[in-house]
Scaffold this motif. Structure first.
Motif, PDB file in Angstrom:
ATOM      1  N   ALA A  82      -7.080  -5.637  -5.507  1.00 30.16           N
ATOM      2  CA  ALA A  82      -6.975  -6.211  -4.161  1.00 30.16           C
ATOM      3  C   ALA A  82      -5.515  -6.413  -3.771  1.00 30.16           C
ATOM      4  N   SER A  83      -4.697  -6.865  -4.718  1.00 30.84           N
ATOM      5  CA  SER A  83      -3.267  -7.046  -4.444  1.00 30.84           C
ATOM      6  C   SER A  83      -2.593  -5.714  -4.145  1.00 30.84           C
ATOM      7  N   VAL A  84      -2.941  -4.691  -4.932  1.00 29.01           N
ATOM      8  CA  VAL A  84      -2.357  -3.366  -4.720  1.00 29.01           C
ATOM      9  C   VAL A  84      -2.775  -2.804  -3.361  1.00 29.01           C
ATOM     10  N   GLU A  85      -4.027  -3.016  -2.972  1.00 28.56           N
ATOM     11  CA  GLU A  85      -4.486  -2.524  -1.671  1.00 28.56           C
ATOM     12  C   GLU A  85      -3.721  -3.184  -0.529  1.00 28.56           C
ATOM     13  N   THR A  86      -3.392  -4.472  -0.693  1.00 31.82           N
ATOM     14  CA  THR A  86      -2.585  -5.161   0.322  1.00 31.82           C
ATOM     15  C   THR A  86      -1.208  -4.522   0.428  1.00 31.82           C
ATOM     16  N   LEU A  87      -0.605  -4.227  -0.716  1.00 29.05           N
ATOM     17  CA  LEU A  87       0.706  -3.582  -0.720  1.00 29.05           C
ATOM     18  C   LEU A  87       0.646  -2.210  -0.073  1.00 29.05           C
ATOM     19  N   LEU A  88      -0.353  -1.399  -0.428  1.00 23.80           N
ATOM     20  CA  LEU A  88      -0.437  -0.041   0.100  1.00 23.80           C
ATOM     21  C   LEU A  88      -0.617  -0.041   1.614  1.00 23.80           C
ATOM     22  N   ALA A  89      -1.364  -1.020   2.116  1.00 26.44           N
ATOM     23  CA  ALA A  89      -1.513  -1.134   3.569  1.00 26.44           C
ATOM     24  C   ALA A  89      -0.168  -1.445   4.224  1.00 26.44           C
ATOM     25  N   GLY A 115       2.222   1.770   4.475  1.00 26.96           N
ATOM     26  CA  GLY A 115       1.771   2.958   5.184  1.00 26.96           C
ATOM     27  C   GLY A 115       0.722   3.786   4.476  1.00 26.96           C
ATOM     28  N   ARG A 116       0.054   3.211   3.502  1.00 31.79           N
ATOM     29  CA  ARG A 116      -1.043   3.872   2.780  1.00 31.79           C
ATOM     30  C   ARG A 116      -0.661   5.261   2.258  1.00 31.79           C
ATOM     31  N   PRO A 117       0.240   5.330   1.283  1.00 35.86           N
ATOM     32  CA  PRO A 117       0.538   6.624   0.649  1.00 35.86           C
ATOM     33  C   PRO A 117      -0.727   7.190   0.017  1.00 35.86           C
ATOM     34  N   ARG A 118      -0.757   8.500  -0.187  1.00 40.59           N
ATOM     35  CA  ARG A 118      -1.943   9.155  -0.723  1.00 40.59           C
ATOM     36  C   ARG A 118      -2.246   8.614  -2.123  1.00 40.59           C
ATOM     37  N   HIS A 119      -3.460   8.117  -2.290  1.00 38.25           N
ATOM     38  CA  HIS A 119      -3.807   7.493  -3.561  1.00 38.25           C
ATOM     39  C   HIS A 119      -5.309   7.557  -3.784  1.00 38.25           C
ATOM     40  N   VAL A 120      -5.717   7.290  -5.016  1.00 40.24           N
ATOM     41  CA  VAL A 120      -7.131   7.200  -5.355  1.00 40.24           C
ATOM     42  C   VAL A 120      -7.279   6.175  -6.472  1.00 40.24           C
ATOM     43  N   PHE A 121      -8.283   5.322  -6.358  1.00 30.04           N
ATOM     44  CA  PHE A 121      -8.638   4.410  -7.435  1.00 30.04           C
ATOM     45  C   PHE A 121      -9.713   5.079  -8.284  1.00 30.04           C
ATOM     46  N   TRP A 122      -9.534   5.054  -9.597  1.00 28.89           N
ATOM     47  CA  TRP A 122     -10.454   5.792 -10.467  1.00 28.89           C
ATOM     48  C   TRP A 122     -10.561   5.105 -11.821  1.00 28.89           C
ATOM     49  N   GLY A 123     -11.787   4.872 -12.249  1.00 28.61           N
ATOM     50  CA  GLY A 123     -12.013   4.240 -13.536  1.00 28.61           C
ATOM     51  C   GLY A 123     -12.875   5.050 -14.468  1.00 28.61           C
ATOM     52  N   THR A 126     -10.011  -0.043 -12.637  1.00 27.95           N
ATOM     53  CA  THR A 126      -9.593   1.281 -12.188  1.00 27.95           C
ATOM     54  C   THR A 126      -8.083   1.425 -12.281  1.00 27.95           C
ATOM     55  N   ILE A 127      -7.635   2.643 -12.481  1.00 29.77           N
ATOM     56  CA  ILE A 127      -6.224   2.935 -12.278  1.00 29.77           C
ATOM     57  C   ILE A 127      -6.031   3.229 -10.793  1.00 29.77           C
ATOM     58  N   CYS A 128      -4.802   3.150 -10.335  1.00 32.50           N
ATOM     59  CA  CYS A 128      -4.462   3.624  -8.999  1.00 32.50           C
ATOM     60  C   CYS A 128      -3.508   4.792  -9.178  1.00 32.50           C
ATOM     61  N   ALA A 129      -3.956   5.973  -8.773  1.00 32.36           N
ATOM     62  CA  ALA A 129      -3.150   7.178  -8.921  1.00 32.36           C
ATOM     63  C   ALA A 129      -2.586   7.583  -7.567  1.00 32.36           C
ATOM     64  N   PHE A 130      -1.325   7.955  -7.555  1.00 31.52           N
ATOM     65  CA  PHE A 130      -0.653   8.401  -6.336  1.00 31.52           C
ATOM     66  C   PHE A 130      -0.520   9.916  -6.405  1.00 31.52           C
ATOM     67  N   LEU A 131      -0.985  10.577  -5.362  1.00 29.15           N
ATOM     68  CA  LEU A 131      -1.163  12.017  -5.399  1.00 29.15           C
ATOM     69  C   LEU A 131      -0.066  12.742  -4.632  1.00 29.15           C
TER      70      LEU A 131
END
Length: 265
Positions: free
Chosen positions: A49-56, A59-67, A75-80
């Motif tokens: 939730a904290s990371v999602e606040t930061l990404l917003a 400017g929401r860089p390309r990313h995916v949460f995946w566990g 989940t990890i947060c991967a930046f693509l």
């Protein structure tokens, strides 16, 4: 445009959260500047939730949460980079690995037994994802870099001997989550009132859990019983579990609000 320090100051004042988000910003820059995937360790629901606040905020860089599977709790947060899409990352990534542990079926082992044994080997929590324990088996999701180490050193959970083997992520069969539908009415959409319905407890007991710091709303600590709750919000309480407010309706003849919740059981 705010610099890194100014942005972190705006988002959080908590030292641990600040360190996490600073590392996330470094990962986003790595993916952008070198055009390679970059990822965090496994995040808890609150950390995500904290990371999602930061990404917003950036400017929401390309990313995916995946566990390792849809609906994973950690989940990890991967930046693509531009050349990689989310589907190819999930299918082709070598970031998340699966170890399948088996043990005597009549032995009772818990999530705590497995996590404790793994952490006792000197492994930090961020390198371990979900631990899916069933009768006689546990699927252990980890960062791939740990695979060989755990195969060599994870011999027991508690006092129970384990047999480990690596499996492809595609072989994972996560258990289906079971939920109970709850229909009720509340005087207001306060957190204590909705929580009382969701967990079948008194409103006073719900307020006690909230004031004791045991409750999260949408994966963030919430210590205010009168905090407003809306449809889609997730309520978790240590010792009670999780429920989701799925619907809110109109007023009854007595002026109460109809609600529908799903409680995970």
């Amino acid at each position: 445009m705010m610099n890194k320090t100014e942005l972190l100051n705006k988002i959080t004042q908590h030292p641990e959260e600040r360190v996490l988000l600073a590392r996330v910003m470094d990962k986003t820059e790595l993916a952008r500047s070198r055009s390679v995937p970059a990822h965090t360790g496994f995040l808890s629901s609150a950390e995500r939730a904290s990371v999602e606040t930061l990404l917003a905020a950036i400017g929401r860089p390309r990313h995916v949460f995946w566990g390792g599977y849809e609906g994973a709790e950690r989940t990890i947060c991967a930046f693509l980079p531009e050349w990689q899409d989310e589907d190819s990352f999930r299918l082709e990534t070598e970031t998340v690995a699966l170890l399948h542990a088996t043990f005597t079926a009549d032995t009772a082992l818990s999530h705590r037994d497995f996590l404790g044994s793994i952490l006792a080997l000197g492994i930090t929590r961020e390198k371990v994802g979900d631990l899916l324990v069933s009768a006689g088996a546990c699927d252990i999701l980890i960062l791939r870099e740990l695979t060989d180490f755990l195969l060599q050193h994870l011999e027991r959970a508690g006092r129970v001997k384990l047999q480990l083997q690596p499996l492809p992520i595609s072989a994972l069969q996560p258990p289906e989550e079971s939920t109970k539908r709850i229909t009720d009415t509340v005087a207001s959409l306060r957190l204590d009132a909705v929580m009382a319905s969701g967990f079948s407890i008194s409103r006073g007991k719900a307020a006690g859990f909230i004031s004791a710091g045991r409750v999260q709303l949408n994966h963030r600590d919430c210590g205010k019983s009168d905090h407003a709750v809306a449809a889609g919000d997730v309520i978790t309480c240590r010792g009670l579990g999780k429920c989701v407010l799925t619907e809110t309706g109109g007023l009854s003849r007595k002026g109460r609000i109809s609600i529908v919740l799903e409680r995970y059981v």
